[in-house]
Design a protein around this motif. Sequence first.
Motif, PDB file in Angstrom:
ATOM      1  N   ASP A 138       0.992  -1.160  -0.151  1.00 28.44           N
ATOM      2  CA  ASP A 138       0.228   0.054   0.221  1.00 28.44           C
ATOM      3  C   ASP A 138       0.424   1.289   0.036  1.00 28.44           C
ATOM      4  OD1 ASP A 138      -2.256  -1.375  -0.104  1.00 28.44           O
ATOM      5  OD2 ASP A 138      -2.770  -1.112   1.558  1.00 28.44           O
ATOM      6  N   GLY A 139       2.347   1.060   0.681  1.00 26.33           N
ATOM      7  CA  GLY A 139       2.928   2.192   0.511  1.00 26.33           C
ATOM      8  C   GLY A 139       3.385   3.109  -1.049  1.00 26.33           C
ATOM      9  N   GLY A 140       3.258   2.194  -1.840  1.00 26.40           N
ATOM     10  CA  GLY A 140       3.200   2.240  -2.982  1.00 26.40           C
ATOM     11  C   GLY A 140       2.455   3.394  -3.956  1.00 26.40           C
ATOM     12  N   ASP A 141       0.658   3.732  -3.700  1.00 28.03           N
ATOM     13  CA  ASP A 141      -0.208   4.769  -3.508  1.00 28.03           C
ATOM     14  C   ASP A 141      -0.210   5.237  -2.360  1.00 28.03           C
ATOM     15  OD1 ASP A 141      -2.052   5.171  -4.759  1.00 28.03           O
ATOM     16  OD2 ASP A 141      -3.658   3.673  -5.217  1.00 28.03           O
ATOM     17  N   PRO A 142      -0.212   6.762  -3.234  1.00 34.60           N
ATOM     18  CA  PRO A 142      -0.285   8.129  -2.402  1.00 34.60           C
ATOM     19  C   PRO A 142      -1.184   7.880  -1.316  1.00 34.60           C
ATOM     20  CG  PRO A 142       0.794   8.875  -4.082  1.00 34.60           C
ATOM     21  CD  PRO A 142       0.363   7.101  -4.686  1.00 34.60           C
ATOM     22  N   LEU A 143      -2.511   7.031  -1.945  1.00 38.88           N
ATOM     23  CA  LEU A 143      -3.577   7.245  -1.965  1.00 38.88           C
ATOM     24  C   LEU A 143      -4.271   6.208  -0.347  1.00 38.88           C
ATOM     25  CD1 LEU A 143      -6.526   7.173  -4.864  1.00 38.88           C
ATOM     26  CD2 LEU A 143      -6.081   8.756  -2.720  1.00 38.88           C
ATOM     27  N   THR A 144      -2.922   5.101  -0.566  1.00 37.67           N
ATOM     28  CA  THR A 144      -3.385   4.323   0.441  1.00 37.67           C
ATOM     29  C   THR A 144      -1.865   4.414   1.504  1.00 37.67           C
ATOM     30  OG1 THR A 144      -2.232   2.836  -0.926  1.00 37.67           O
ATOM     31  CG2 THR A 144      -4.723   2.964  -0.572  1.00 37.67           C
ATOM     32  N   SER A 145      -0.911   5.106   1.643  1.00 41.10           N
ATOM     33  CA  SER A 145       0.278   4.957   2.112  1.00 41.10           C
ATOM     34  C   SER A 145      -0.154   6.093   3.811  1.00 41.10           C
ATOM     35  CB  SER A 145       1.623   6.410   1.666  1.00 41.10           C
ATOM     36  OG  SER A 145       1.170   7.397   1.343  1.00 41.10           O
ATOM     37  N   ALA A 146       1.062   6.107   3.799  1.00 37.49           N
ATOM     38  CA  ALA A 146       0.352   6.490   5.670  1.00 37.49           C
ATOM     39  C   ALA A 146       0.310   8.076   5.779  1.00 37.49           C
ATOM     40  CB  ALA A 146       2.827   6.218   6.364  1.00 37.49           C
ATOM     41  N   GLY A 147      -0.338   8.755   6.710  1.00 37.31           N
ATOM     42  CA  GLY A 147      -0.853   9.937   6.937  1.00 37.31           C
ATOM     43  C   GLY A 147      -1.914   9.944   5.669  1.00 37.31           C
ATOM     44  N   SER A 148      -2.032   8.946   4.566  1.00 38.70           N
ATOM     45  CA  SER A 148      -3.421   9.372   4.120  1.00 38.70           C
ATOM     46  C   SER A 148      -4.951   9.597   5.143  1.00 38.70           C
ATOM     47  CB  SER A 148      -3.407   8.798   3.064  1.00 38.70           C
ATOM     48  OG  SER A 148      -3.262   7.255   3.070  1.00 38.70           O
ATOM     49  N   ALA A 149      -5.714  10.058   4.084  1.00 41.14           N
ATOM     50  CA  ALA A 149      -7.262   9.830   4.659  1.00 41.14           C
ATOM     51  C   ALA A 149      -7.675   8.747   3.821  1.00 41.14           C
ATOM     52  CB  ALA A 149      -7.912  10.273   3.887  1.00 41.14           C
ATOM     53  N   TYR A 150      -7.629   7.367   4.251  1.00 38.45           N
ATOM     54  CA  TYR A 150      -7.763   6.499   3.531  1.00 38.45           C
ATOM     55  C   TYR A 150      -7.555   5.680   2.283  1.00 38.45           C
ATOM     56  CZ  TYR A 150      -7.133   1.349   2.383  1.00 38.45           C
ATOM     57  OH  TYR A 150      -7.008  -0.137   1.721  1.00 38.45           O
ATOM     58  N   ALA A 151      -7.350   5.754   0.980  1.00 41.70           N
ATOM     59  CA  ALA A 151      -8.028   5.204   0.125  1.00 41.70           C
ATOM     60  C   ALA A 151      -8.869   6.439  -0.522  1.00 41.70           C
ATOM     61  CB  ALA A 151      -9.099   4.766  -0.026  1.00 41.70           C
ATOM     62  N   LEU A 152      -8.823   7.727   0.082  1.00 47.10           N
ATOM     63  CA  LEU A 152      -9.758   9.130  -0.395  1.00 47.10           C
ATOM     64  C   LEU A 152      -9.017  10.246  -0.830  1.00 47.10           C
ATOM     65  CD1 LEU A 152     -12.134   8.883   1.845  1.00 47.10           C
ATOM     66  CD2 LEU A 152     -12.826   7.804  -0.291  1.00 47.10           C
ATOM     67  N   TYR A 153      -7.405  10.446   0.279  1.00 47.78           N
ATOM     68  CA  TYR A 153      -7.175  11.856  -0.134  1.00 47.78           C
ATOM     69  C   TYR A 153      -5.862  10.887   0.330  1.00 47.78           C
ATOM     70  CZ  TYR A 153     -11.466  14.997   0.104  1.00 47.78           C
ATOM     71  OH  TYR A 153     -12.279  15.237  -0.115  1.00 47.78           O
ATOM     72  N   GLU A 189      -6.499  17.967   3.512  1.00 46.80           N
ATOM     73  CA  GLU A 189      -7.299  18.892   4.821  1.00 46.80           C
ATOM     74  C   GLU A 189      -8.573  17.930   3.392  1.00 46.80           C
ATOM     75  OE1 GLU A 189      -7.232  22.552   6.273  1.00 46.80           O
ATOM     76  OE2 GLU A 189      -6.434  22.563   4.809  1.00 46.80           O
ATOM     77  N   TYR A 190     -10.233  17.517   4.265  1.00 47.38           N
ATOM     78  CA  TYR A 190     -10.784  18.040   3.380  1.00 47.38           C
ATOM     79  C   TYR A 190     -11.984  18.303   4.575  1.00 47.38           C
ATOM     80  CZ  TYR A 190     -11.854  13.604   6.398  1.00 47.38           C
ATOM     81  OH  TYR A 190     -11.376  12.476   7.009  1.00 47.38           O
ATOM     82  N   GLN A 191     -13.321  18.307   3.786  1.00 43.86           N
ATOM     83  CA  GLN A 191     -14.563  18.510   4.172  1.00 43.86           C
ATOM     84  C   GLN A 191     -15.520  17.686   4.319  1.00 43.86           C
ATOM     85  OE1 GLN A 191     -15.842  21.180   6.729  1.00 43.86           O
ATOM     86  NE2 GLN A 191     -17.527  20.194   6.853  1.00 43.86           N
ATOM     87  N   LEU A 192     -15.881  16.838   4.894  1.00 47.13           N
ATOM     88  CA  LEU A 192     -16.619  15.824   5.504  1.00 47.13           C
ATOM     89  C   LEU A 192     -18.050  16.605   4.614  1.00 47.13           C
ATOM     90  CD1 LEU A 192     -16.158  13.905   8.639  1.00 47.13           C
ATOM     91  CD2 LEU A 192     -15.834  13.626   6.071  1.00 47.13           C
ATOM     92  N   GLY A 193     -18.805  15.275   3.578  1.00 47.68           N
ATOM     93  CA  GLY A 193     -20.079  16.007   3.496  1.00 47.68           C
ATOM     94  C   GLY A 193     -20.024  17.491   1.803  1.00 47.68           C
ATOM     95  N   ASP A 195     -18.756  18.670  -1.800  1.00 48.36           N
ATOM     96  CA  ASP A 195     -19.036  17.782  -3.023  1.00 48.36           C
ATOM     97  C   ASP A 195     -18.088  16.932  -3.560  1.00 48.36           C
ATOM     98  OD1 ASP A 195     -21.485  18.781  -3.606  1.00 48.36           O
ATOM     99  OD2 ASP A 195     -21.075  20.709  -4.837  1.00 48.36           O
ATOM    100  N   GLU A 196     -16.489  17.176  -3.348  1.00 41.99           N
ATOM    101  CA  GLU A 196     -15.365  16.784  -3.281  1.00 41.99           C
ATOM    102  C   GLU A 196     -15.708  15.710  -2.927  1.00 41.99           C
ATOM    103  OE1 GLU A 196     -11.767  17.821  -0.880  1.00 41.99           O
ATOM    104  OE2 GLU A 196     -10.728  18.807  -3.301  1.00 41.99           O
ATOM    105  N   TRP A 197     -15.511  15.704  -1.328  1.00 40.45           N
ATOM    106  CA  TRP A 197     -15.446  14.444  -0.453  1.00 40.45           C
ATOM    107  C   TRP A 197     -16.715  13.437  -1.274  1.00 40.45           C
ATOM    108  CZ3 TRP A 197     -14.333  11.474   3.574  1.00 40.45           C
ATOM    109  CH2 TRP A 197     -15.275  10.606   3.701  1.00 40.45           C
ATOM    110  N   GLN A 198     -17.662  13.599  -2.116  1.00 40.30           N
ATOM    111  CA  GLN A 198     -18.588  12.736  -2.193  1.00 40.30           C
ATOM    112  C   GLN A 198     -18.011  11.965  -3.424  1.00 40.30           C
ATOM    113  OE1 GLN A 198     -21.279  11.818   0.194  1.00 40.30           O
ATOM    114  NE2 GLN A 198     -20.909   9.695  -2.184  1.00 40.30           N
ATOM    115  N   ALA A 199     -17.317  13.142  -3.937  1.00 40.35           N
ATOM    116  CA  ALA A 199     -16.994  12.546  -5.245  1.00 40.35           C
ATOM    117  C   ALA A 199     -15.644  11.260  -4.786  1.00 40.35           C
ATOM    118  CB  ALA A 199     -16.074  14.104  -6.144  1.00 40.35           C
ATOM    119  N   ALA A 200     -14.621  11.730  -4.022  1.00 42.17           N
ATOM    120  CA  ALA A 200     -13.997  11.159  -3.684  1.00 42.17           C
ATOM    121  C   ALA A 200     -14.460   9.858  -3.372  1.00 42.17           C
ATOM    122  CB  ALA A 200     -12.893  11.831  -2.228  1.00 42.17           C
ATOM    123  N   VAL A 201     -15.212  10.052  -2.253  1.00 41.14           N
ATOM    124  CA  VAL A 201     -16.381   8.498  -2.008  1.00 41.14           C
ATOM    125  C   VAL A 201     -16.673   7.941  -2.996  1.00 41.14           C
ATOM    126  CG1 VAL A 201     -18.186   7.410  -1.183  1.00 41.14           C
ATOM    127  CG2 VAL A 201     -16.401   9.062   0.649  1.00 41.14           C
TER     128      VAL A 201
END
Length: 240
Positions: A138-153, A189-193, A195-201
């Motif tokens: 998972d460390g090879g993908d910034p979306l799932t590497s340490a510190g990420s909002a897993y699979a989203l940011y 950094e992100y805002q729950l709820g 449009d950007e969050w929903q697109a990521a989800v």
Amino acid sequence: MPSSPLRTLSVAALLATTTGALAEDTIHNRLSEAEERSGWSLLFNGQDLGGWTGYHPDTPPKDWTIDDGTLHFPGEGGNGSGQDLITEDAYENYELSLDWKVAEGGNSGIFYLVTPGHDAIYWGAPEMQVLDDANHRDGGDPLTSAGSAYALYPAPRGVAKPAGEWNTARIRIDDGQVTHWLNGEKIVEYQLGSDEWQAAVDASKFADWEYYGQAERGHIGLQDHGDPVWFRNIKIREFE
């Protein structure tokens, strides 16, 4: 009679060693006077699991231990084994600060806004990834590497320290505005709820999970992913 140079050196070395040991003990799982004045409180006292429980109430987190003042999972369970830890209390707006380290190839996570009652903790709660980036796939993908909002940011490269070294994480939630810091650097950094969050989800594996990221208040969770992981200095400061 004046002390000999050798005796003076030995006493100095002993004092330095003792002072260092006391300083080390003072640093971890303690609040400074400034932190107390600022409203911080400890979530882990370095001695027991007081204030924590299992995500599944009928499955006690029996393999979590206290290891030299750290909250330690030895890696004998597995993802979905029911040994994720959560705080007994729930929180809404706060800052969370803690230190973590993993063994080589290790994987874990810090969950927030956890809502009990789902089959798995990650069905509802966002996660700050805890990972050995260099030795886990998972460390090879910034979306799932340490510190990420897993699979989203994604998290930037080169911020996490290697396996066996301590990292300091901080998470702030303020009316749904979520910020991750790692080792003093703001990385997500992100805002729950939003449009950007929903697109990521919608672009993630969470797209069909009805309750994912919907809670405004929830528990804090530490993940059993089947790998050795250590936590210490777990502190929280609530605000309006």
